[in-house]
Design an enzyme around this catalytic site. Structure first.
Site, PDB file in Angstrom:
ATOM      1  N   TRP A   1     -19.610 -83.319   4.719  1.00  0.00           N
ATOM      2  CA  TRP A   1     -18.311 -83.312   5.924  1.00  0.00           C
ATOM      3  C   TRP A   1     -17.289 -83.372   4.876  1.00  0.00           C
ATOM      4  CZ3 TRP A   1     -15.246 -87.785   4.615  1.00  0.00           C
ATOM      5  CH2 TRP A   1     -14.319 -88.645   5.528  1.00  0.00           C
ATOM      6  N   HIS A   2     -17.112 -84.084   3.136  1.00  0.00           N
ATOM      7  CA  HIS A   2     -15.187 -83.533   2.382  1.00  0.00           C
ATOM      8  C   HIS A   2     -14.681 -82.780   2.683  1.00  0.00           C
ATOM      9  CE1 HIS A   2     -16.533 -88.291   1.406  1.00  0.00           C
ATOM     10  NE2 HIS A   2     -15.397 -87.734   0.715  1.00  0.00           N
ATOM     11  N   GLY A   3     -15.487 -81.616   3.009  1.00  0.00           N
ATOM     12  CA  GLY A   3     -14.963 -80.527   2.898  1.00  0.00           C
ATOM     13  C   GLY A   3     -15.914 -78.675   3.090  1.00  0.00           C
TER      14      GLY A   3
END
Length: 466
Positions: A321-323
């Protein structure tokens, strides 16, 4: 428009005056809030506003469908299709396409997959999570669908639009349609949080970024092992000051507008293990992952080993989700494995050590594990992370002498952090008890001094890119 710019400050003061001039009508206040939220998003790009408008319409229709067919699997499937489709199109398309093409290339096959060039919309991850909370709550019968206007304001509410915290529909929608007239909530605490945010963002995180962190992470080969270690410590503090400072800022703004945002940080570096760390760090996200990913996967209902596997999967999803990067997957995996190991050890050794220094040692070990994982989080590529880790192996006596004071200061900060927390709370409580008429003047002078003493430029929000 940056929330730390002079332009935003002046616009917010004007908005604040107009907003409370119509305090007799919650509906008019909501219209102003939605207009301001859309204006801020449009200031980045009109395309981002169009995307949010289209997404809001789809979520509203899905909400009606969820109410009519609660608990049906096809409704959950449509919700997953909407959320994952948006994430894939705007955030992960390039990552997955290049990964598949590389896999085929290793097999000797040249495959050219279509790739759409689209920008990542500001706030996508957060208003997507907000929509999940909304739709799941309706599907479970916890909530009735809101009006199109209420849903639009819930998804676009500007204090939490750019970088959270992650709001829950069951908490936020009642605040959008309160039964009584709104009022400014805890004004002294709100202004105190904004002042604290200025210190964290303008002074602490900016100084750390300029002096310790950015030069080393941009080219670690030019620095000694001791300087690399100092930059790793520095980034651990920087990301905390930056993100918690942003949370303090938007929490204070929301209180001034009559809204309460969820608690997002609770002094995470006082944690004695990874489980406690995630109960204190980015709390709104970690509880979201727990409630909407870990528990639906089965949680720990099927034994220790299956529970640990579910925990690992949940943290991998959190990392992704962060990247869209291998580094974020590794970061998530490190936390997943660390949580699983802690859970196994606590299952086998349920009694916490009580000998002198046990808590301090536990906090230092937890901090260093978290700091080690931050290397993958901050580095631009896996090669850069490996390069930094390799550079840590060449420590020398001369390097320790020249950088020893700053390294010792970092360790001392972690060691006495609980005492710093207690002192900060006492000071904050003391300032809140000051007479209201005397409060703004010293606060304004304090903010001005901090800004003038800080490095030049407006600091950015690290989590705005997620």
């Amino acid at each position: 428009m940056s929330y730390l710019s002079i332009e935003f400050g002046l616009c917010f003061i004007l908005f604040f005056l107009v907003y409370w001039s119509v305090c007799w009508s919650t509906r008019l206040q909501n219209v102003l809030l939605l207009a301001a939220s859309y204006a801020i998003l449009a200031s980045f790009s009109l395309d981002f506003l169009y995307i949010l408008l289209g997404y809001t319409a789809l979520v509203y229709l899905l909400g009606l469908l969820s109410e009519r067919f609660p608990g049906r699997s096809f409704v959950s499937g449509l919700m997953l299709l909407l959320v994952l489709g948006c994430f894939y199109l705007f955030k992960y398309q390039d990552f997955f396409t290049s990964t598949v093409q590389s896999a085929f290339a290793q097999l000797g096959l040249e495959v050219s997959l279509p790739l759409l060039e689209v920008l990542l919309p500001v706030g996508l991850s957060f208003y997507t999570f907000h929509s999940v909370s909304y739709l799941v709550s309706i599907n479970r019968g916890e909530l009735k669908p809101g009006s199109p206007f209420d849903l639009a304001l819930y998804l676009a509410f500007f204090p939490s639009l750019i970088a959270g915290p992650v709001n829950r529909a069951t908490d936020m929608l009642p605040q959008i349609r309160p039964t009584q007239a709104r009022q400014v909530l805890e004004p002294q605490r709100a202004l105190g949080l904004i002042a604290l945010a200025v210190v964290k963002l303008f002074f602490l995180s900016s100084w750390l970024a300029n002096e310790w962190v950015d030069p080393v992470f941009e080219s670690s080969v030019s620095f000694s092992a001791e300087q690399i270690l100092r930059s790793v410590y520095g980034y651990s503090f920087l990301i905390y000051f930056n993100f918690s400072g942003y949370t303090d800022l938007v929490t204070g703004i929301a209180l001034l507008l009559g809204f309460r945002l969820p608690l997002n940080f609770n002094f995470p570096y006082t944690a004695r293990n990874l489980k406690e760390f995630w109960g204190r760090w980015h709390i709104s996200l970690s509880t979201f992952i727990r409630d909407y990913v870990y528990i639906p996967l089965g949680g720990n209902r099927r034994g220790v080993w299956r529970g640990n596997l579910n925990m690992l999967l949940a943290m991998l999803i959190s990392g992704l989700w962060h990247g869209a990067s291998v580094n974020f997957i590794i970061w998530g995996a490190l936390h997943g494995v660390g949580l699983a190991l802690y859970k196994l050890f606590s299952h086998w050794l349920p009694e916490r050590p009580t000998w002198l220094g046990a808590d301090l040692l536990a906090r230092l070990l937890t901090f260093h594990y978290v700091a080690f994982a931050w290397i993958f989080f901050r580095c631009a590529s896996l090669g850069d992370a490996i390069e930094m880790l390799g550079g840590l192996g060449g420590m020398s006596r001369a390097g320790l002498v020249s950088n020893g004071l700053s390294l010792l200061g970092c360790l001392l900060f972690v060691a006495i952090y609980p005492q710093i927390v207690a002192l900060t709370r006492r000071l904050f409580d003391a300032t809140v008890r000051l007479p209201w008429l005397l409060y703004p003047v010293p606060l304004g002078l304090f903010i001005c001094v901090v800004i003038f003493a800080s490095p030049s430029g407006v600091p950015g929000f690290i989590y705005a890119s997620f």
